[in-house]
Design a protein around this motif. Sequence first.
Motif, PDB file in Angstrom:
ATOM      1  N   ALA A   5     124.169  15.799  52.250  1.00  0.00           N
ATOM      2  CA  ALA A   5     125.186  15.426  51.263  1.00  0.00           C
ATOM      3  C   ALA A   5     125.698  16.692  50.593  1.00  0.00           C
ATOM      4  O   ALA A   5     124.923  17.604  50.287  1.00  0.00           O
ATOM      5  CB  ALA A   5     124.581  14.489  50.218  1.00  0.00           C
ATOM      6  N   VAL A   6     127.001  16.758  50.384  1.00  0.00           N
ATOM      7  CA  VAL A   6     127.617  17.942  49.777  1.00  0.00           C
ATOM      8  C   VAL A   6     128.160  17.569  48.406  1.00  0.00           C
ATOM      9  O   VAL A   6     129.039  16.704  48.289  1.00  0.00           O
ATOM     10  CB  VAL A   6     128.745  18.512  50.660  1.00  0.00           C
ATOM     11  N   ILE A   7     127.620  18.209  47.374  1.00  0.00           N
ATOM     12  CA  ILE A   7     128.065  18.000  45.995  1.00  0.00           C
ATOM     13  C   ILE A   7     128.801  19.251  45.543  1.00  0.00           C
ATOM     14  O   ILE A   7     128.249  20.357  45.600  1.00  0.00           O
ATOM     15  CB  ILE A   7     126.885  17.726  45.051  1.00  0.00           C
ATOM     16  N   VAL A   8     130.028  19.098  45.103  1.00  0.00           N
ATOM     17  CA  VAL A   8     130.824  20.217  44.598  1.00  0.00           C
ATOM     18  C   VAL A   8     131.033  20.031  43.106  1.00  0.00           C
ATOM     19  O   VAL A   8     131.520  18.980  42.668  1.00  0.00           O
ATOM     20  CB  VAL A   8     132.182  20.311  45.325  1.00  0.00           C
ATOM     21  N   VAL A   9     130.635  21.016  42.331  1.00  0.00           N
ATOM     22  CA  VAL A   9     130.883  21.008  40.892  1.00  0.00           C
ATOM     23  C   VAL A   9     132.157  21.810  40.661  1.00  0.00           C
ATOM     24  O   VAL A   9     132.185  23.022  40.922  1.00  0.00           O
ATOM     25  CB  VAL A   9     129.699  21.601  40.103  1.00  0.00           C
ATOM     26  N   GLY A  10     133.206  21.131  40.222  1.00  0.00           N
ATOM     27  CA  GLY A  10     134.493  21.795  40.163  1.00  0.00           C
ATOM     28  C   GLY A  10     135.347  21.407  38.973  1.00  0.00           C
ATOM     29  O   GLY A  10     135.285  20.282  38.470  1.00  0.00           O
ATOM     30  N   ASN A  11     136.123  22.365  38.530  1.00  0.00           N
ATOM     31  CA  ASN A  11     137.126  22.195  37.479  1.00  0.00           C
ATOM     32  C   ASN A  11     137.868  23.522  37.420  1.00  0.00           C
ATOM     33  O   ASN A  11     137.238  24.572  37.347  1.00  0.00           O
ATOM     34  CB  ASN A  11     136.485  21.876  36.131  1.00  0.00           C
ATOM     35  N   GLU A  12     139.181  23.498  37.463  1.00  0.00           N
ATOM     36  CA  GLU A  12     139.925  24.755  37.499  1.00  0.00           C
ATOM     37  C   GLU A  12     139.928  25.490  36.167  1.00  0.00           C
ATOM     38  O   GLU A  12     140.380  26.626  36.087  1.00  0.00           O
ATOM     39  CB  GLU A  12     141.360  24.507  37.980  1.00  0.00           C
ATOM     40  N   LYS A  13     139.409  24.869  35.129  1.00  0.00           N
ATOM     41  CA  LYS A  13     139.334  25.526  33.814  1.00  0.00           C
ATOM     42  C   LYS A  13     137.974  26.187  33.637  1.00  0.00           C
ATOM     43  O   LYS A  13     136.943  25.587  33.887  1.00  0.00           O
ATOM     44  CB  LYS A  13     139.567  24.524  32.683  1.00  0.00           C
ATOM     45  N   GLY A  14     137.967  27.428  33.196  1.00  0.00           N
ATOM     46  CA  GLY A  14     136.721  28.103  32.875  1.00  0.00           C
ATOM     47  C   GLY A  14     136.143  27.584  31.566  1.00  0.00           C
ATOM     48  O   GLY A  14     136.853  27.023  30.721  1.00  0.00           O
ATOM     49  N   GLY A  15     134.839  27.726  31.396  1.00  0.00           N
ATOM     50  CA  GLY A  15     134.195  27.340  30.146  1.00  0.00           C
ATOM     51  C   GLY A  15     133.943  25.865  29.985  1.00  0.00           C
ATOM     52  O   GLY A  15     133.641  25.400  28.884  1.00  0.00           O
ATOM     53  N   ALA A  16     134.038  25.099  31.072  1.00  0.00           N
ATOM     54  CA  ALA A  16     133.824  23.654  30.980  1.00  0.00           C
ATOM     55  C   ALA A  16     132.362  23.277  31.172  1.00  0.00           C
ATOM     56  O   ALA A  16     132.009  22.109  31.028  1.00  0.00           O
ATOM     57  CB  ALA A  16     134.688  22.931  32.010  1.00  0.00           C
TER      58      ALA A  16
END
Length: 279
Positions: A5-16
């Motif tokens: 299983a592939v989990i991606v932790v993502g958000n284009e904003k820094g500091g989240a």
Amino acid sequence: MADPAVIVVGNEKGGAGKSTLAIHIVCGLLHAGRRVAIIDLDLRQRSMAKFFANRAAWMAGNDQVLPMPVEPDMGDGKALAKADEQVQLARFQTAFAQARAEADVILIDTPGGDTLLSRTAHGLADQIVTPMNDSFVDFDLLGQIDPVTLELLKPSIYSESVWEARKHRAITEGRQATIDWIVVVNRMAVAAARNRQRLEERMEKLARRVGFRIGPGLRDRVIYRELFPFGLTVADLSNEVRPVAVSLAHVAARQEMRNLMLALGLDGSALDASLDAAA
């Protein structure tokens, strides 16, 4: 062996709070007995990689054994950050192939911003976990709102990126391939606020429109920061592993971790027990 299983932790904003969330998910999985591989694509900062380096050093200095993830070698992060995007992509693909061979869960921590590596990782995801702070500033990357009425207007740039990743996955693997997207609100203040109610209402509308689930995040607790230098989380604390004084706040933090794992559909049973020494 089944594909991991592939989990991606993502958000284009820094500091989240992506890296904080990522290391807690990894440690929760490790304590549940899963074989986890990590890939840190935040090439300059590499907070997740540093955390597990701290963990190895703490164990060696304190004669303790804790579960560790597999970490495929991508070389010097700062040098790679200056390299051509195609060079970066080749390194990532090699690391990902190694991770697939050695783990049953791969967790990828992505940088703030739109990069080729981040887009590629999102396209490989079975699950995307997006942390955001309790703020309309962070919400702006998910959805645009009317500045007068605060009504939701349309999805914003990161929602569009996830839609592209879902479309790519469907094209390459067939319509049955799906990406589960969950958005969690991190660093919530303890007190409720009118602003939060407004934010939650817009999040629920956007969730129905673009297809994400809303899950529990991690509150702004000192324990999440003070354990970082040791490479530890509240999931690691025990009678033998106790670099800081244990309190009821740590029990509450462990419950938050368990709730997060359950919301992600992951095993939270290893976090069920309360800390023996909690006051």
